[in-house]
Design a protein around this motif. Structure first.
Motif, short mmCIF file in Angstrom:
data_model
loop_
_atom_site.label_atom_id
_atom_site.label_comp_id
_atom_site.label_asym_id
_atom_site.label_seq_id
_atom_site.Cartn_x
_atom_site.Cartn_y
_atom_site.Cartn_z
N SER A 171 -42.02 0.94 18.49
CA SER A 171 -41.55 0.09 19.55
C SER A 171 -41.16 -1.12 18.82
CB SER A 171 -42.75 -0.31 20.44
OG SER A 171 -43.09 0.88 21.19
N PHE A 172 -40.15 -1.52 19.52
CA PHE A 172 -39.48 -2.75 19.49
C PHE A 172 -39.93 -3.83 20.38
CE2 PHE A 172 -36.37 -0.02 17.61
CZ PHE A 172 -35.93 -0.82 16.32
N TYR A 173 -40.50 -4.98 19.67
CA TYR A 173 -41.03 -6.01 21.00
C TYR A 173 -39.84 -7.05 20.91
CZ TYR A 173 -45.14 -3.20 20.53
OH TYR A 173 -46.00 -2.39 20.40
N GLU A 194 -41.26 -4.45 25.89
CA GLU A 194 -41.32 -3.37 24.53
C GLU A 194 -40.36 -2.43 24.96
OE1 GLU A 194 -45.40 -1.60 24.68
OE2 GLU A 194 -44.52 0.00 23.28
N LEU A 195 -39.64 -1.83 23.77
CA LEU A 195 -38.72 -0.55 23.81
C LEU A 195 -39.35 0.47 22.93
CD1 LEU A 195 -35.06 -0.49 24.19
CD2 LEU A 195 -35.92 0.66 22.36
N GLN A 196 -39.95 1.45 23.52
CA GLN A 196 -40.11 2.59 22.78
C GLN A 196 -39.26 3.38 22.10
OE1 GLN A 196 -42.90 4.18 25.97
NE2 GLN A 196 -44.07 4.66 24.11
N ALA A 197 -38.87 3.34 20.69
CA ALA A 197 -37.78 3.83 20.03
C ALA A 197 -38.16 5.23 19.78
CB ALA A 197 -37.21 2.99 18.92
N LEU A 198 -39.61 5.37 19.21
CA LEU A 198 -39.88 6.82 18.78
C LEU A 198 -41.32 7.06 19.54
CD1 LEU A 198 -39.56 6.79 14.91
CD2 LEU A 198 -37.82 7.70 16.63
N GLU A 213 -28.17 12.20 20.96
CA GLU A 213 -27.13 11.39 21.57
C GLU A 213 -27.29 9.78 20.90
OE1 GLU A 213 -27.57 11.38 25.46
OE2 GLU A 213 -26.71 13.28 26.04
N THR A 214 -26.28 8.90 20.92
CA THR A 214 -26.43 7.71 20.66
C THR A 214 -27.53 6.99 21.35
OG1 THR A 214 -24.02 7.53 20.29
CG2 THR A 214 -25.35 5.63 20.37
N GLY A 215 -28.54 6.32 20.39
CA GLY A 215 -29.63 5.78 21.03
C GLY A 215 -30.96 6.47 21.15
N CYS A 216 -30.91 7.75 20.72
CA CYS A 216 -31.90 8.67 21.03
C CYS A 216 -33.11 8.33 19.78
CB CYS A 216 -31.70 9.97 20.89
SG CYS A 216 -31.16 10.53 19.45
N GLY A 217 -32.78 7.49 18.71
CA GLY A 217 -33.84 7.12 17.81
C GLY A 217 -33.55 7.71 16.27
N LYS A 218 -32.55 8.34 16.21
CA LYS A 218 -32.16 9.09 14.76
C LYS A 218 -32.22 7.76 13.68
CE LYS A 218 -28.23 10.44 16.05
NZ LYS A 218 -27.70 9.75 17.30
N SER A 219 -31.53 6.85 13.85
CA SER A 219 -31.54 5.81 12.71
C SER A 219 -32.91 5.10 12.41
CB SER A 219 -30.57 4.55 13.02
OG SER A 219 -29.08 5.23 12.89
N VAL A 220 -33.38 4.99 13.76
CA VAL A 220 -35.03 4.40 13.66
C VAL A 220 -35.92 5.08 12.93
CG1 VAL A 220 -36.92 3.43 15.08
CG2 VAL A 220 -34.51 2.87 15.84
N LEU A 221 -35.83 6.66 13.10
CA LEU A 221 -36.69 7.43 12.49
C LEU A 221 -36.31 7.34 10.97
CD1 LEU A 221 -38.76 9.89 12.51
CD2 LEU A 221 -36.85 11.31 12.94
N LEU A 246 -37.34 -1.59 8.86
CA LEU A 246 -37.22 -1.88 10.30
C LEU A 246 -37.29 -3.25 10.41
CD1 LEU A 246 -39.50 0.49 12.09
CD2 LEU A 246 -36.98 0.51 12.55
N PRO A 247 -36.68 -4.02 11.42
CA PRO A 247 -36.91 -5.45 11.57
C PRO A 247 -38.20 -5.69 11.92
CG PRO A 247 -35.59 -4.49 13.37
CD PRO A 247 -36.00 -3.29 12.30
N ASP A 248 -38.60 -7.21 11.54
CA ASP A 248 -39.99 -7.34 11.95
C ASP A 248 -40.51 -7.21 13.40
OD1 ASP A 248 -40.34 -8.32 9.31
OD2 ASP A 248 -39.97 -10.53 9.75
N1 LIG Z 1 -32.81 -3.96 15.65
C1 LIG Z 1 -33.31 -3.36 16.80
N2 LIG Z 1 -33.57 -4.23 17.84
C2 LIG Z 1 -33.91 -3.70 19.21
N3 LIG Z 1 -33.55 -2.43 19.61
C3 LIG Z 1 -33.26 -1.55 18.54
C4 LIG Z 1 -33.04 -2.03 17.25
N4 LIG Z 1 -32.52 -0.90 16.45
C5 LIG Z 1 -32.57 0.11 17.32
N5 LIG Z 1 -33.15 -0.28 18.39
C6 LIG Z 1 -33.40 0.49 19.73
O1 LIG Z 1 -33.85 1.92 19.39
C7 LIG Z 1 -33.39 2.88 20.12
C8 LIG Z 1 -32.65 3.87 19.16
O2 LIG Z 1 -31.98 3.28 18.30
P1 LIG Z 1 -31.15 4.20 17.15
O3 LIG Z 1 -32.14 4.87 16.37
O4 LIG Z 1 -30.36 3.26 16.29
O5 LIG Z 1 -30.31 4.98 17.70
P2 LIG Z 1 -29.30 6.52 17.13
O6 LIG Z 1 -29.95 7.75 17.66
O7 LIG Z 1 -28.17 6.04 17.76
O8 LIG Z 1 -29.46 6.37 15.61
C9 LIG Z 1 -32.23 2.39 21.03
O9 LIG Z 1 -32.49 2.23 22.29
C10 LIG Z 1 -31.95 1.11 20.04
O10 LIG Z 1 -31.34 0.14 21.20
#
Ligand SMILES: Nc1ncnc2c1ncn2[C@@H]1O[C@H](COP(=O)(O)OP(=O)(O)O)[C@@H](O)[C@H]1O
Ligand SMILES: [Mg+2]
Length: 254
Positions: free
Chosen positions: A13-15, A20-24, A42-50, A58-60
């Motif tokens: 999650s991103f706080y 809170e945003l649950q990214a994964l 799709e864009t924003g589904c969490g691929k990069s965060v994974l 990941l950022p702090d």
């Molecule tokens: N540095 C960040 N700060 C806040 N939210 C983030 C950050 N990076 C990603 N997110 C959020 O996490 C979710 C997944 O993002 P991301 O993994 O970048 O998507 P994608 O599948 O396009 O790579 C999105 O809702 C995005 O807004």
């Protein structure tokens, strides 16, 4: 033998100030040695965060809420930043979307590749390092390595710059290469060339590749298996033929 990489029940999650945003959400999968796994969605589904969670980039404000990550059976999700740095310079390498932002505009490309070689092989002499730099430049398909290494990123096209970024990533002799939309910013013909290059490199070096793309054609071209993400969840994972066969029957899956 355990899988090369295993992700178990990973939630991130991103706080943010607004909440809170649950990214994964409870993502589990494993990576077999030598395979190319495409991660789609799709864009924003969490691929990069994974990818960033595995690499601990990941950022702090992001926190792993649940789950573990194992590399060769060893839990790396508990590693310190120092241990992770060692892993990122050897076992793991990454290539991101925009090659121009990954390169330092003020340093010639040879020096940038050389720095990565020095980190991985500090025992090499200056001469040995230079030879390795030229070998890497050739490996990624650039001509005249002796001249190329003296050039700056501004002399390179997007495709050539991405080849340099790949050379820097390969300097680490990685076991796993994470390529996050490495061809998205390039034109179609150049995209195809970079995909061919990745396939050739996998054949030559046997490395395992995690390839992020939102393009089904690209996934079908390069992957052995495909994982589809949706809203932070790993929705489906299958061998490439099976994945696309089922998708044809169920069009709305991609
Ligand atoms: N540095 C960040 N700060 C806040 N939210 C983030 C950050 N990076 C990603 N997110 C959020 O996490 C979710 C997944 O993002 P991301 O993994 O970048 O998507 P994608 O599948 O396009 O790579 C999105 O809702 C995005 O807004
Ligand atoms: Mg992304």
């Amino acid at each position: 033998m355990p899988d090369l990489l295993e992700v178990k029940d990973l939630s991130v999650s991103f706080y943010r100030p607004e909440g809170e945003l649950q990214a994964l959400k409870n993502v589990s999968f494993s990576l077999h040695a030598g395979e190319i796994l495409a991660i789609m969605g799709e864009t924003g589904c969490g691929k990069s965060v994974l990818c960033k969670s595995i690499l601990k980039l990941l950022p702090d404000m992001a926190k792993i809420k649940t789950g573990q990550i194992y590399f060769k059976g060893e839990e790396i999700s508990a590693y310190s930043e120092k241990q992770m740095q060692r892993l990122r310079g050897s076992a793991f390498s990454m290539v991101f979307q925009n090659p121009m932002t990954a390169l330092n505009p003020c340093m010639n490309v040879g020096m940038q590749i050389s720095e990565a070689v020095r980190q991985r092989q500090p025992e090499l002499s200056r001469r040995g390092r230079q030879e390795r730099v030229e070998e890497l430049i050739e490996l990624v398909g650039l001509d005249h390595p002796g001249e190329r290494r003296r050039q700056y990123p501004c002399h390179f096209s997007g495709g050539m710059a991405q080849r340099c970024v790949i050379a820097i990533a390969l300097a680490a002799k990685p076991e796993i290469l994470f390529a996050d939309e490495p061809t998205t910013s390039l034109d179609v013909t150049v995209q195809a060339q970079i995909l061919e290059l990745l396939l050739k490199l996998r054949e030559k070096t046997g490395m395992t590749v995690v390839f992020v793309t939102h393009n089904p054609g690209v996934a079908a071209r390069v992957a052995d298996r495909v994982a589809l993400m949706r809203e932070g969840k790993l929705y489906r994972i299958a061998e490439v033929e099976e994945f696309f066969e089922e998708s044809i029957h169920n069009q709305n899956c991609i």
